[in-house]
Design an enzyme around this catalytic site. Structure first.
Site, PDB file in Angstrom:
ATOM      1  N   TYR A  70       9.267  -3.381 -10.705  1.00 28.73           N
ATOM      2  CA  TYR A  70       8.808  -2.644  -9.507  1.00 28.73           C
ATOM      3  C   TYR A  70       9.572  -3.107  -8.267  1.00 28.73           C
ATOM      4  CZ  TYR A  70       5.971  -1.794  -5.314  1.00 28.73           C
ATOM      5  OH  TYR A  70       5.559  -1.459  -4.041  1.00 28.73           O
ATOM      6  N   LYS A 116      12.224  -1.153  -5.738  1.00 27.69           N
ATOM      7  CA  LYS A 116      12.024  -0.991  -4.294  1.00 27.69           C
ATOM      8  C   LYS A 116      13.188  -1.631  -3.522  1.00 27.69           C
ATOM      9  CE  LYS A 116       8.969   0.613  -2.328  1.00 27.69           C
ATOM     10  NZ  LYS A 116       8.615   1.994  -1.895  1.00 27.69           N
ATOM     11  N   THR A 134       8.058  -2.726   0.572  1.00 26.91           N
ATOM     12  CA  THR A 134       7.109  -3.791   0.245  1.00 26.91           C
ATOM     13  C   THR A 134       7.688  -5.176   0.507  1.00 26.91           C
ATOM     14  OG1 THR A 134       5.973  -4.808  -1.625  1.00 26.91           O
ATOM     15  CG2 THR A 134       7.954  -3.590  -2.150  1.00 26.91           C
ATOM     16  N   ASP A 135       6.801  -6.145   0.702  1.00 29.25           N
ATOM     17  CA  ASP A 135       7.259  -7.535   0.851  1.00 29.25           C
ATOM     18  C   ASP A 135       7.742  -8.123  -0.478  1.00 29.25           C
ATOM     19  OD1 ASP A 135       4.798  -7.820  -0.437  1.00 29.25           O
ATOM     20  OD2 ASP A 135       3.957  -9.251   0.994  1.00 29.25           O
ATOM     21  N   GLU A 136       7.432  -7.437  -1.595  1.00 30.89           N
ATOM     22  CA  GLU A 136       7.805  -7.990  -2.907  1.00 30.89           C
ATOM     23  C   GLU A 136       9.325  -8.056  -3.096  1.00 30.89           C
ATOM     24  OE1 GLU A 136       5.645  -6.731  -6.326  1.00 30.89           O
ATOM     25  OE2 GLU A 136       3.774  -6.581  -5.237  1.00 30.89           O
TER      26      GLU A 136
HETATM   27  P1  NAD Z   1       0.133   4.965  -4.791  1.00 31.52           P
HETATM   28  O1  NAD Z   1       0.586   4.674  -6.175  1.00 31.52           O
HETATM   29  O2  NAD Z   1      -1.307   4.919  -4.466  1.00 31.52           O
HETATM   30  O3  NAD Z   1       0.656   6.418  -4.363  1.00 31.52           O
HETATM   31  C1  NAD Z   1       1.936   6.884  -4.667  1.00 31.52           C
HETATM   32  C2  NAD Z   1       1.946   8.404  -4.448  1.00 31.52           C
HETATM   33  O4  NAD Z   1       3.274   8.867  -4.775  1.00 31.52           O
HETATM   34  C3  NAD Z   1       0.978   9.149  -5.370  1.00 31.52           C
HETATM   35  O5  NAD Z   1       0.252  10.099  -4.630  1.00 31.52           O
HETATM   36  C4  NAD Z   1       1.888   9.828  -6.387  1.00 31.52           C
HETATM   37  O6  NAD Z   1       1.363  11.050  -6.874  1.00 31.52           O
HETATM   38  C5  NAD Z   1       3.157  10.031  -5.572  1.00 31.52           C
HETATM   39  N1  NAD Z   1       4.348  10.125  -6.431  1.00 31.52           N
HETATM   40  C6  NAD Z   1       4.696   9.259  -7.423  1.00 31.52           C
HETATM   41  N2  NAD Z   1       5.825   9.686  -8.020  1.00 31.52           N
HETATM   42  C7  NAD Z   1       6.194  10.834  -7.378  1.00 31.52           C
HETATM   43  C8  NAD Z   1       7.289  11.722  -7.527  1.00 31.52           C
HETATM   44  N3  NAD Z   1       8.225  11.536  -8.471  1.00 31.52           N
HETATM   45  N4  NAD Z   1       7.387  12.772  -6.694  1.00 31.52           N
HETATM   46  C9  NAD Z   1       6.444  12.987  -5.727  1.00 31.52           C
HETATM   47  N5  NAD Z   1       5.380  12.179  -5.554  1.00 31.52           N
HETATM   48  C10 NAD Z   1       5.262  11.105  -6.369  1.00 31.52           C
HETATM   49  O7  NAD Z   1       0.975   3.992  -3.870  1.00 31.52           O
HETATM   50  P2  NAD Z   1       0.557   3.232  -2.522  1.00 31.52           P
HETATM   51  O8  NAD Z   1      -0.078   1.958  -2.871  1.00 31.52           O
HETATM   52  O9  NAD Z   1      -0.110   4.183  -1.607  1.00 31.52           O
HETATM   53  O10 NAD Z   1       2.012   2.888  -1.946  1.00 31.52           O
HETATM   54  C11 NAD Z   1       2.721   3.832  -1.148  1.00 31.52           C
HETATM   55  C12 NAD Z   1       4.064   3.241  -0.755  1.00 31.52           C
HETATM   56  O11 NAD Z   1       3.859   2.041  -0.029  1.00 31.52           O
HETATM   57  C13 NAD Z   1       4.938   2.871  -1.954  1.00 31.52           C
HETATM   58  O12 NAD Z   1       6.261   3.184  -1.633  1.00 31.52           O
HETATM   59  C14 NAD Z   1       4.751   1.367  -2.103  1.00 31.52           C
HETATM   60  O13 NAD Z   1       5.906   0.778  -2.658  1.00 31.52           O
HETATM   61  C15 NAD Z   1       4.560   0.963  -0.656  1.00 31.52           C
HETATM   62  N6  NAD Z   1       3.742  -0.261  -0.444  1.00 31.52           N
HETATM   63  C16 NAD Z   1       2.506  -0.379  -1.049  1.00 31.52           C
HETATM   64  C17 NAD Z   1       1.727  -1.514  -0.772  1.00 31.52           C
HETATM   65  C18 NAD Z   1       0.351  -1.683  -1.379  1.00 31.52           C
HETATM   66  O14 NAD Z   1      -0.250  -2.755  -1.221  1.00 31.52           O
HETATM   67  N7  NAD Z   1      -0.217  -0.708  -2.067  1.00 31.52           N
HETATM   68  C19 NAD Z   1       2.214  -2.507   0.084  1.00 31.52           C
HETATM   69  C20 NAD Z   1       3.483  -2.343   0.658  1.00 31.52           C
HETATM   70  C21 NAD Z   1       4.219  -1.209   0.397  1.00 31.52           C
HETATM   71  O1  DAU Z   2       2.769  -7.030  -1.727  1.00 30.79           O
HETATM   72  C1  DAU Z   2       2.762  -5.641  -1.697  1.00 30.79           C
HETATM   73  C2  DAU Z   2       2.495  -5.095  -3.070  1.00 30.79           C
HETATM   74  O2  DAU Z   2       1.133  -5.369  -3.372  1.00 30.79           O
HETATM   75  C3  DAU Z   2       2.785  -3.604  -3.197  1.00 30.79           C
HETATM   76  O3  DAU Z   2       4.153  -3.385  -2.996  1.00 30.79           O
HETATM   77  C4  DAU Z   2       2.369  -3.085  -4.573  1.00 30.79           C
HETATM   78  O4  DAU Z   2       2.557  -1.676  -4.626  1.00 30.79           O
HETATM   79  C5  DAU Z   2       0.919  -3.413  -4.789  1.00 30.79           C
HETATM   80  O5  DAU Z   2       0.539  -3.010  -6.094  1.00 30.79           O
HETATM   81  C6  DAU Z   2       0.654  -4.917  -4.608  1.00 30.79           C
HETATM   82  O6  DAU Z   2       1.242  -5.688  -5.690  1.00 30.79           O
HETATM   83  P1  DAU Z   2       0.460  -6.915  -6.391  1.00 30.79           P
HETATM   84  O7  DAU Z   2       1.026  -7.103  -7.729  1.00 30.79           O
HETATM   85  O8  DAU Z   2       0.379  -8.079  -5.487  1.00 30.79           O
HETATM   86  O9  DAU Z   2      -1.021  -6.248  -6.452  1.00 30.79           O
HETATM   87  P2  DAU Z   2      -2.140  -6.197  -7.596  1.00 30.79           P
HETATM   88  O10 DAU Z   2      -3.357  -5.620  -6.968  1.00 30.79           O
HETATM   89  O11 DAU Z   2      -1.642  -5.598  -8.852  1.00 30.79           O
HETATM   90  O12 DAU Z   2      -2.413  -7.747  -7.883  1.00 30.79           O
HETATM   91  C7  DAU Z   2      -2.828  -8.632  -6.862  1.00 30.79           C
HETATM   92  C8  DAU Z   2      -2.934 -10.021  -7.472  1.00 30.79           C
HETATM   93  O13 DAU Z   2      -4.027 -10.032  -8.413  1.00 30.79           O
HETATM   94  C9  DAU Z   2      -1.711 -10.437  -8.268  1.00 30.79           C
HETATM   95  O14 DAU Z   2      -1.479 -11.839  -8.083  1.00 30.79           O
HETATM   96  C10 DAU Z   2      -2.089 -10.162  -9.713  1.00 30.79           C
HETATM   97  C11 DAU Z   2      -3.599 -10.393  -9.720  1.00 30.79           C
HETATM   98  N1  DAU Z   2      -4.349  -9.560 -10.693  1.00 30.79           N
HETATM   99  C12 DAU Z   2      -4.169  -8.228 -10.662  1.00 30.79           C
HETATM  100  C13 DAU Z   2      -4.824  -7.403 -11.548  1.00 30.79           C
HETATM  101  C14 DAU Z   2      -4.601  -5.911 -11.535  1.00 30.79           C
HETATM  102  C15 DAU Z   2      -5.248 -10.149 -11.588  1.00 30.79           C
HETATM  103  O15 DAU Z   2      -5.437 -11.380 -11.594  1.00 30.79           O
HETATM  104  N2  DAU Z   2      -5.901  -9.335 -12.473  1.00 30.79           N
HETATM  105  C16 DAU Z   2      -5.719  -7.993 -12.509  1.00 30.79           C
HETATM  106  O16 DAU Z   2      -6.346  -7.317 -13.357  1.00 30.79           O
END
Ligand code: NAD
Ligand code: DAU
Length: 351
Positions: A158, A162, A133-135
């Site tokens: 988180y 990562k 992630t970019d975080e």
């Molecule tokens: P998600 O939470 O939707 O999915 C995670 C999956 O991992 C789920 O299916 C869960 O069952 C599985 N999992 C969790 N713990 C496990 C374990 N111990 N063993 C086996 N499986 C397990 O997550 P996502 O949003 O699809 O993100 C996927 C990946 O991409 C993550 O590594 C996240 O850090 C990264 N990422 C997410 C975003 C985003 O915006 N969502 C952006 C950049 C990177």
């Molecule tokens: O940047 C990549 C990341 O983006 C991934 O690595 C993470 O897995 C993914 O969850 C996401 O993180 P964020 O914290 O940016 O996403 P989230 O959807 O939780 O929140 C987006 C923005 O909205 C953040 O500034 C917090 C705000 N927010 C979020 C929720 C859930 C609110 O204002 N209210 C809310 O209820």
């Protein structure tokens, strides 16, 4: 004929399910093994369209279980790994950091060890691809962008977990010569995202005419990318990325939260035939997230120049498609927002 057997972890989750779908359909000669523990975020209903394909196998299991992982690698003798399994929600990491350490750090190291053993045994192993992630780069407070050279500065449990896993992946490349590649992506949106994250949570609440809990003043900025474009980037990095390298992936699509929320409200009013401005009335400013990162913005020029990847979808089109999907898949939304979700919601939003 199977030419490669690839392990995709977390394939029942949001991004993972889009990656599994793309690989199963695009590479009929690859055997795709989806390993997922089916936590609250994992849902096999995300993959009903590929579940009976001959080149797809689902295995339920936990990446933190070292014995299980060792046996899985011995059974399948994988040619490569694309690792997405993780605990992924920042708010949950604030209440339960240890689960993030276990899955994101220990789970990743288990997979690295199993991959290292394959290579040690003489296996011609493609690569261990770590999806990150970019975080990890922290929070921007000016108008600059995260590049692959930006120093790590994670601010939440988180992102710290990562960042730690990214460091382990690089350490295994440096120390054991494990072939690895990493990508760091910005915020994804699209179908099948668990409604704890901003966009699906707010779509679901608007649908139900429930309050929209905006953290702080809603001025924080995120860079949004359509999930299928992230899956396309993962395909490109898996096949063409240079070993040992990192690639930033982003949408060049920055929105303040409040700006994005107003767009959601406007589109939902139109699609649900509600009076213009009615969903905006649901906006409710709530206590800010602890340690809330201000701005994320990715410079994705490296992957564009070196591997030829660019996002295919404009945000205006992507967000319409996304909202349509949630409206058309009301039963998916209702299913994932029942049971434990109700307890989570109460705990998270009644503070
Ligand atoms: P998600 O939470 O939707 O999915 C995670 C999956 O991992 C789920 O299916 C869960 O069952 C599985 N999992 C969790 N713990 C496990 C374990 N111990 N063993 C086996 N499986 C397990 O997550 P996502 O949003 O699809 O993100 C996927 C990946 O991409 C993550 O590594 C996240 O850090 C990264 N990422 C997410 C975003 C985003 O915006 N969502 C952006 C950049 C990177
Ligand atoms: O940047 C990549 C990341 O983006 C991934 O690595 C993470 O897995 C993914 O969850 C996401 O993180 P964020 O914290 O940016 O996403 P989230 O959807 O939780 O929140 C987006 C923005 O909205 C953040 O500034 C917090 C705000 N927010 C979020 C929720 C859930 C609110 O204002 N209210 C809310 O209820």
């Amino acid at each position: 004929m199977t030419t490669k057997t690839i392990l995709i972890t977390g394939g029942a989750g949001f991004i993972g399910s889009h990656v599994v779908r793309l690989f199963v359909n695009k590479y009929p000669d690859y055997q795709i093994v989806n390993l997922d523990n089916l936590t609250y975020a994992g849902n096999l209903a995300n993959l009903t369209d590929v579940e009976s394909q001959p080149n797809y196998t689902f295995v339920k299991g936990d990446i933190t279980d070292q014995k299980f992982i060792t046996e899985l690698f011995a059974t399948y003798n994988f040619d490569g790994v694309i690792h997405l399994a993780a605990e992924s929600h920042v708010d949950r990491s604030i209440t339960s950091p240890m689960e993030f350490v276990l899955t994101n750090v220990v789970g990743t190291v288990n997979l690295l060890n199993a991959s290292k053993e394959l290579v040690k045994g003489g296996k011609a192993f493609d690569r261990f691809y770590h999806v990150s992630t970019d975080e990890v780069y922290g929070s921007l407070h000016d108008d600059s962008f995260f590049t692959e050279q930006t120093s790590y500065d994670p601010q939440s449990p988180y992102s710290a977990s990562k960042a730690s896993s990214d460091h382990f992946v690089r350490a295994y490349h440096n120390t054991y010569k494990l072939p690895v590649v990493i990508s760091n992506c910005s915020n994804n949106y699209g179908p099948n995202q668990f409604p704890e994250k901003l966009i699906p949570l707010f779509i679901n609440n608007i649908r139900q005419e429930k309050a929209l809990p905006v953290y702080g003043k809603g001025e924080n900025i995120r860079d949004w990318l359509y999930v299928v474009d992230h899956a396309r980037a993962i395909d490109v990095v898996y096949h063409q990325g240079v070993l040992g390298e990192t690639y930033n992936i982003g949408g060049h699509n920055e929105w303040t939260n409040i700006g994005l929320i107003k767009v959601l409200c406007k589109i939902m009013d139109r699609k649900l035939n509600r009076a213009e401005g009615s969903s905006e009335k649901l906006i409710s400013y709530v206590t800010d997230r602890a340690g809330h990162d201000f701005r994320y913005a990715i410079d994705a020029s490296k992957i564009q120049k070196e591997l030829g990847w660019t996002p295919s979808l404009q945000f205006e089109e992507g967000i319409e498609k996304t909202i349509d999907w949630y409206i058309e898949n009301e039963s998916w939304l209702s299913f994932v927002t029942s049971g434990d979700y109700l307890n989570y919601y109460k705990q998270q939003y009644s503070k």
